[in-house]
Design an enzyme around this catalytic site. Structure first.
Site, mmCIF file in Angstrom:
data_model
loop_
_atom_site.group_PDB
_atom_site.id
_atom_site.type_symbol
_atom_site.label_atom_id
_atom_site.label_comp_id
_atom_site.label_asym_id
_atom_site.label_seq_id
_atom_site.Cartn_x
_atom_site.Cartn_y
_atom_site.Cartn_z
ATOM 1 N N ASP A 153 -3.441 15.643 -26.610
ATOM 2 C CA ASP A 153 -2.277 14.845 -26.009
ATOM 3 C C ASP A 153 -1.643 15.600 -25.581
ATOM 4 O O ASP A 153 -0.327 15.214 -27.024
ATOM 5 C CB ASP A 153 -2.342 13.942 -25.823
ATOM 6 C CG ASP A 153 -1.560 13.107 -25.685
ATOM 7 O OD1 ASP A 153 -0.786 13.859 -24.414
ATOM 8 O OD2 ASP A 153 -1.630 11.702 -25.066
ATOM 9 N N THR A 161 1.801 13.888 -19.514
ATOM 10 C CA THR A 161 2.790 13.887 -18.924
ATOM 11 C C THR A 161 3.092 14.882 -17.754
ATOM 12 O O THR A 161 3.367 16.016 -18.539
ATOM 13 C CB THR A 161 3.758 12.778 -18.957
ATOM 14 O OG1 THR A 161 4.351 13.318 -20.420
ATOM 15 C CG2 THR A 161 2.701 11.550 -19.469
ATOM 16 N N GLU A 166 -8.211 10.005 -0.950
ATOM 17 C CA GLU A 166 -8.774 9.676 -1.559
ATOM 18 C C GLU A 166 -9.789 11.107 -1.743
ATOM 19 O O GLU A 166 -10.537 11.349 -0.514
ATOM 20 C CB GLU A 166 -10.074 8.645 -1.792
ATOM 21 C CG GLU A 166 -8.905 7.451 -2.111
ATOM 22 C CD GLU A 166 -9.516 5.607 -2.054
ATOM 23 O OE1 GLU A 166 -10.638 5.623 -2.072
ATOM 24 O OE2 GLU A 166 -9.199 5.677 -2.119
ATOM 25 N N TYR A 214 -2.827 8.737 2.714
ATOM 26 C CA TYR A 214 -4.088 8.241 2.005
ATOM 27 C C TYR A 214 -4.902 9.370 1.692
ATOM 28 O O TYR A 214 -5.189 10.234 2.869
ATOM 29 C CB TYR A 214 -5.035 6.872 2.101
ATOM 30 C CG TYR A 214 -5.381 6.029 1.628
ATOM 31 C CD1 TYR A 214 -5.339 6.207 -0.195
ATOM 32 C CD2 TYR A 214 -4.548 4.238 1.783
ATOM 33 C CE1 TYR A 214 -4.984 4.944 -0.704
ATOM 34 C CE2 TYR A 214 -3.909 3.497 0.506
ATOM 35 C CZ TYR A 214 -4.542 3.614 -0.618
ATOM 36 O OH TYR A 214 -4.640 2.766 -1.276
ATOM 37 N N LYS A 233 7.959 14.766 -18.938
ATOM 38 C CA LYS A 233 8.915 14.635 -20.326
ATOM 39 C C LYS A 233 9.315 16.120 -20.768
ATOM 40 O O LYS A 233 10.852 16.173 -19.812
ATOM 41 C CB LYS A 233 8.737 14.308 -21.430
ATOM 42 C CG LYS A 233 7.572 12.152 -21.553
ATOM 43 C CD LYS A 233 6.764 12.686 -22.556
ATOM 44 C CE LYS A 233 6.312 11.026 -22.894
ATOM 45 N NZ LYS A 233 4.910 11.092 -22.013
ATOM 46 N N ARG A 265 7.681 11.806 -12.376
ATOM 47 C CA ARG A 265 6.844 11.057 -12.995
ATOM 48 C C ARG A 265 5.220 11.026 -13.056
ATOM 49 O O ARG A 265 5.584 10.952 -11.660
ATOM 50 C CB ARG A 265 7.029 9.216 -13.151
ATOM 51 C CG ARG A 265 8.216 8.647 -13.785
ATOM 52 C CD ARG A 265 8.636 7.129 -14.106
ATOM 53 N NE ARG A 265 8.485 7.172 -15.569
ATOM 54 C CZ ARG A 265 8.747 7.517 -16.754
ATOM 55 N NH1 ARG A 265 10.162 8.005 -16.517
ATOM 56 N NH2 ARG A 265 8.718 6.639 -17.374
HETATM 57 N N1 DSN Z 1 6.060 5.897 -23.858
HETATM 58 C C1 DSN Z 1 5.770 7.380 -23.930
HETATM 59 C C2 DSN Z 1 6.754 7.660 -24.832
HETATM 60 O O1 DSN Z 1 8.270 7.227 -25.237
HETATM 61 O O2 DSN Z 1 6.751 8.050 -25.872
HETATM 62 C C3 DSN Z 1 4.538 7.223 -24.463
HETATM 63 O O3 DSN Z 1 3.958 7.252 -23.065
#
Ligand code: DSN
Length: 428
Positions: free
Chosen positions: A215, A241, A71, A69, A244, A250
């Protein structure tokens, strides 16, 4: 539930094709994890938001850091025993800033949604107006969709793409911004295959007195390697994120101009999150380091080439592609002229071992559960070493499946062609 013979078969396949996982006493979950590992190895993901992260990132994600932990932030925690994790998070922050050229970075968001909501928490009050891209045009739920908290907590105005070109119409976006005077404009998408002009968005925000959030969840790998114009230094906030095109664990991240740093950090903790996930943060640090290596740029270039090759091949095969093509890792097929819905297409492809996500097309008349399109992305297949020859071959296989979507024996024969290709292109 998987049968015992399936489990035995999966274990055998694992031993033959994949580095065996460490033994896990909870056999129910261990068998299911093995089944998923086998599924990933013997099929292919063309889901634009998926990728296969490296072994070192997976090992770090499964480390003792999950026990801690912490925080707060490095040097200012609410818990004892944080000296080591302080160093880890500090490294992650510095690497993130270096990779993207950011003034300030927060690597604690658990996911992209949390990153976006932390920015909203930092600069908005409930009832303020935000402006983002609509879901059917390619935007994300958290960009102001009515079923999402971003659309109920805030007054959300949605912009779309031009009906004819299916491209972002910046003049129309500017007119909408002048009309509604949003406090925050969101630039970015989940399903838009063209370059996003962040400079133009920034000018619109400036002209209308709005803040700008970019984003970059889908395109982070390209932004990091200079293959897509960067919103850093242009937008007030940049969210992403990490799993990707960036190919990390993740998770999420936020970057911002230094003047917003304190506000932003407080919007994560105590604003919207509790304890940070140190195992994920350490893995993000590794991913940022991987993304600084020259071979990562080569990988990103191949992702682009594979996507363009597939889109061009689909076009030759008579498919309509939303906006006519792609400048990034993905594109959306408009299947209306093929008399097949996105849902049926997705199911037919799943039957042959190819995973895609069905996708709305701009101004779609089908419900989001059905859709008129499928989104195809190349980050995962490229990580598995597939290049343009394979991209063309797989496009033809996908076309065959879509043309015989209701012919189960035919699909079975295609599945028999896909599996050996998948097995020879190993997961990292
Ligand atoms: N769910 C993601 C996507 O497939 O683009 C975006 O959050």
């Amino acid at each position: 539930m998987h049968s015992q013979s399936e489990n035995t078969h999966n274990k055998q396949l694992l031993q033959e094709t994949i580095t065996p996982a460490a033994s896990i006493a909870d056999t129910l979950i261990a068998d299911l994890v093995a089944a998923e590992q086998v599924r990933q190895q013997q099929s292919m993901s063309f889901i634009a938001s998926e990728n296969h992260t490296s072994q070192q990132i997976m090992r770090i994600t499964g480390s003792v850091l999950t026990n801690k932990y912490a925080e707060g932030y490095p040097g200012k925690r609410y818990y004892a025993g944080c000296a080591v994790v302080d160093e880890i998070e500090a490294v992650a922050i510095e690497r993130c800033k270096k990779l993207f050229g950011a003034e300030h970075a927060n690597v604690q968001p658990h996911a992209g949604c949390q990153a976006n909501f932390a920015v909203y928490q930092a600069v908005l009050k409930p009832g303020d107006t935000i402006m983002g891209m609509s879901l059917d045009a390619g935007g994300h739920l958290t960009h102001g969709h009515g079923v999402n908290a971003s659309g109920s907590l805030y007054k959300a105005v949605q912009y779309a793409v031009d009906r004819d070109t299916q491209l972002l119409d910046y003049d129309a976006i500017e007119r909408l911004a002048h009309e509604h005077k949003p406090k925050l404009i969101i630039a970015g998408a989940s399903s838009y295959s063209r370059i996003i002009d962040f400079e133009r968005f920034a000018a619109i925000a400036r002209n209308t007195g709005a803040l700008l959030m970019a984003d970059i969840a889908h395109i982070a790998g390209f932004v990091a390697t200079g293959l897509h114009p960067s919103p850093l230094g242009v937008a007030d906030f940049v969210t992403s994120t990490t799993h990707k095109t960036l190919r990390g664990p993740r998770g999420g991240l936020i970057m911002c101009k230094a003047e917003y740093a304190q506000h932003l950090d407080r919007a994560i903790i105590p604003g919207t999150q509790g304890g940070p996930l140190l195992h994920a943060i350490a893995a993000k640090a590794v991913a940022f380091h991987e993304a600084m290596q020259p071979d990562f740029t080569v990988y990103q270039q191949q992702v682009l080439t594979n996507a363009r090759t597939m889109a061009d091949t689909f076009a030759v095969l008579g498919y309509a592609i939303v906006s006519g093509g792609t400048d990034n890792h993905m594109f959306t097929l408009d299947l209306r002229s093929k008399n097949i819905t996105g849902l049926v297409a997705q199911q037919a492809l799943e039957a042959i071992g190819i995973a895609v996500s069905r996708s709305c097309i701009p101004f779609d008349t089908q419900k989001p559960w059905i859709t008129s399109g499928i989104r195809i992305g190349t980050p995962a297949m490229t990580t598995r070493g597939m290049t343009t020859t394979m991209a063309v071959e797989l496009t033809h296989l996908i076309d065959e499946a879509l043309r015989h979507a209701d012919d189960a024996p035919f699909l079975k024969r295609l599945a028999d062609q896909v599996k050996p290709v998948a097995l020879t292109h190993r997961l990292p």
